[in-house]
Design a protein around this motif. Structure first.
Motif, short mmCIF file in Angstrom:
data_model
loop_
_atom_site.label_atom_id
_atom_site.label_comp_id
_atom_site.label_asym_id
_atom_site.label_seq_id
_atom_site.Cartn_x
_atom_site.Cartn_y
_atom_site.Cartn_z
N SER A 72 1.00 2.97 -7.48
CA SER A 72 0.57 2.50 -6.58
C SER A 72 0.30 0.68 -5.96
O SER A 72 0.66 0.68 -7.26
CB SER A 72 -0.46 3.33 -5.88
OG SER A 72 -1.43 2.72 -7.40
N LYS A 73 -0.39 0.54 -5.11
CA LYS A 73 -0.53 -1.03 -5.30
C LYS A 73 -0.82 -1.42 -6.61
O LYS A 73 -0.49 -3.08 -6.94
CB LYS A 73 -1.41 -0.93 -4.03
CG LYS A 73 -1.55 -2.86 -4.11
CD LYS A 73 -2.33 -2.74 -2.53
CE LYS A 73 -2.66 -3.88 -2.79
NZ LYS A 73 -3.36 -4.73 -1.26
N SER A 74 -2.12 -1.71 -7.44
CA SER A 74 -2.40 -2.01 -8.23
C SER A 74 -1.77 -2.08 -9.72
O SER A 74 -1.29 -2.99 -10.08
CB SER A 74 -3.81 -1.23 -9.15
OG SER A 74 -3.91 -0.20 -9.12
N GLU A 75 -0.64 -1.03 -9.61
CA GLU A 75 0.31 -0.98 -10.52
C GLU A 75 1.49 -1.93 -10.56
O GLU A 75 1.95 -2.66 -11.16
CB GLU A 75 1.17 0.15 -11.61
CG GLU A 75 0.22 1.33 -11.64
CD GLU A 75 -0.37 1.85 -10.89
OE1 GLU A 75 -1.97 2.86 -11.26
OE2 GLU A 75 -1.01 2.08 -9.76
N TYR A 130 11.50 2.63 -10.21
CA TYR A 130 10.67 3.18 -9.00
C TYR A 130 11.14 3.04 -7.53
O TYR A 130 11.83 2.25 -7.12
CB TYR A 130 9.48 2.79 -8.81
CG TYR A 130 8.99 2.93 -10.43
CD1 TYR A 130 7.79 3.97 -10.92
CD2 TYR A 130 8.84 1.66 -11.02
CE1 TYR A 130 7.50 4.15 -12.07
CE2 TYR A 130 7.61 2.00 -12.41
CZ TYR A 130 7.47 3.21 -12.63
OH TYR A 130 6.55 2.93 -14.18
N ASN A 172 7.49 6.77 -7.08
CA ASN A 172 7.97 7.32 -7.61
C ASN A 172 9.14 6.99 -9.47
O ASN A 172 10.14 6.43 -8.90
CB ASN A 172 8.79 8.94 -7.59
CG ASN A 172 7.58 9.55 -6.32
OD1 ASN A 172 7.50 9.50 -6.47
ND2 ASN A 172 8.47 9.39 -5.07
N THR A 198 4.31 7.80 -11.42
CA THR A 198 3.18 7.46 -9.78
C THR A 198 3.11 6.22 -10.25
O THR A 198 2.62 5.64 -11.44
CB THR A 198 3.15 7.97 -9.03
OG1 THR A 198 1.80 8.41 -9.67
CG2 THR A 198 4.20 9.40 -9.10
N GLU A 245 0.71 -0.89 0.14
CA GLU A 245 -0.21 -0.28 0.24
C GLU A 245 1.00 0.78 0.25
O GLU A 245 1.16 1.51 1.24
CB GLU A 245 -1.45 -0.39 0.95
CG GLU A 245 -2.08 -1.28 0.97
CD GLU A 245 -2.98 -1.37 0.50
OE1 GLU A 245 -3.29 0.19 0.00
OE2 GLU A 245 -3.82 -1.62 0.22
N VAL A 246 1.23 1.11 -1.29
CA VAL A 246 2.58 2.57 -1.51
C VAL A 246 2.02 3.56 -3.01
O VAL A 246 1.24 2.82 -3.54
CB VAL A 246 3.71 1.80 -1.20
CG1 VAL A 246 4.41 1.06 0.56
CG2 VAL A 246 4.10 1.09 -2.25
N THR A 247 3.17 4.52 -2.93
CA THR A 247 2.77 5.13 -3.92
C THR A 247 4.65 5.24 -3.87
O THR A 247 5.25 5.52 -3.55
CB THR A 247 2.57 6.44 -3.40
OG1 THR A 247 1.15 5.97 -3.78
CG2 THR A 247 2.45 6.97 -4.92
N SER A 305 10.28 4.73 -2.69
CA SER A 305 10.24 5.03 -2.43
C SER A 305 10.49 6.51 -2.28
O SER A 305 11.42 6.52 -2.17
CB SER A 305 9.20 4.28 -1.12
OG SER A 305 10.99 4.04 -0.53
#
Length: 236
Positions: free
Chosen positions: A175-178, A209, A163, A173, A159-161, A211
């Motif tokens: 997030s979890k789904s990607e 990517y 970069n 950016t 559960e992160v985003t 964090s």
């Protein structure tokens, strides 16, 4: 993160990757110059899944080369008596030209690395207190290296985003789904505390990517800085 005030300061820096001392959390930075690994603490991830770890630290007069080597060797033997599948070995332990102790170790896989790091702190505490080291429980919390799918299956919620490290990336950016859509892509997850020193991670593929709190220092290297949480690196 485990902390025992009765252990010497060197116990924290000896936990090769999970504990140390440092400054406050900096912002993410995707620019930088790769540090000289000869005098820096580095985690090197190999394509075969093995890990090499180098720690360079000023231990003062607390430990000689022989005393520190002895301590690590005995902890490895005790750890492997409980985790027979773990592959851990001490390559070298010696002082450099600046009279700082340099420790180099190899681990067969990420679980061996994470397990021994956690075990070592408890081993030092038990030894100092005259307690039975056989009662120490094995834990791999705080570090993971493998595919994104494996990380999710291991219990990391992701559960992160994150970069992108380059403006050329189509997606800046994720997030979890990607991330879950990049299931076979590699990920490193490293827990850090606000008192921890930065640690450089050298990957076997190009970094895509990161964090917040992770500074990219080269196409395949990044430094995870002090923070209260997890530093994450995704690479090809």
């Amino acid at each position: 993160m485990k902390r025992f005030v009765t252990i010497m300061v060197c116990a924290a820096v000896l936990a090769l990757g999970l504990c140390a001392c440092g400054d406050s959390e900096p912002k993410n930075n995707t620019q930088g110059t790769k540090k000289d690994s000869g005098d820096a603490s580095v985690i090197t991830l190999k394509k075969d899944g093995s890990i090499e770890r180098r720690l360079v630290e000023d231990f003062g007069e607390d430990y000689s080369e022989d005393a520190l080597k002895n301590l690590i060797d005995t902890s490895i033997t005790a750890y492997q008596s409980q985790a027979a599948q773990a592959q851990v070995s001490l390559k070298s332990c010696q002082k450099n030209k600046e009279d700082r102790l340099a420790v180099e170790m190899t681990f067969g896989d990420w679980a061996s690395y994470a397990g021994w790091n956690n075990y070592f702190l408890d081993y030092m505490y038990a030894s100092e207190m005259g307690m039975d080291t056989a009662a120490i429980k094995i834990s791999t919390d705080g570090f993971f290296a493998g595919t994104i799918s494996d990380a999710y299956n291991a219990g990391y919620g992701l559960e992160v985003t994150l970069n992108a490290v380059s403006e050329k990336n189509a997606v800046q950016t994720v997030s979890k789904s990607e991330l879950l859509g990049l299931g076979d892509t590699h990920i490193v997850i490293l827990e850090r505390g606000s008192d921890d020193e930065p640690v450089t991670v050298e990957c076997f593929g190009e970094i895509m990517y990161v964090s917040d709190g992770v500074s990219v220092t080269g196409k395949k290297s990044a430094t995870v800085d002090a923070m209260d949480g997890y530093g994450i690196i995704v690479f090809q």
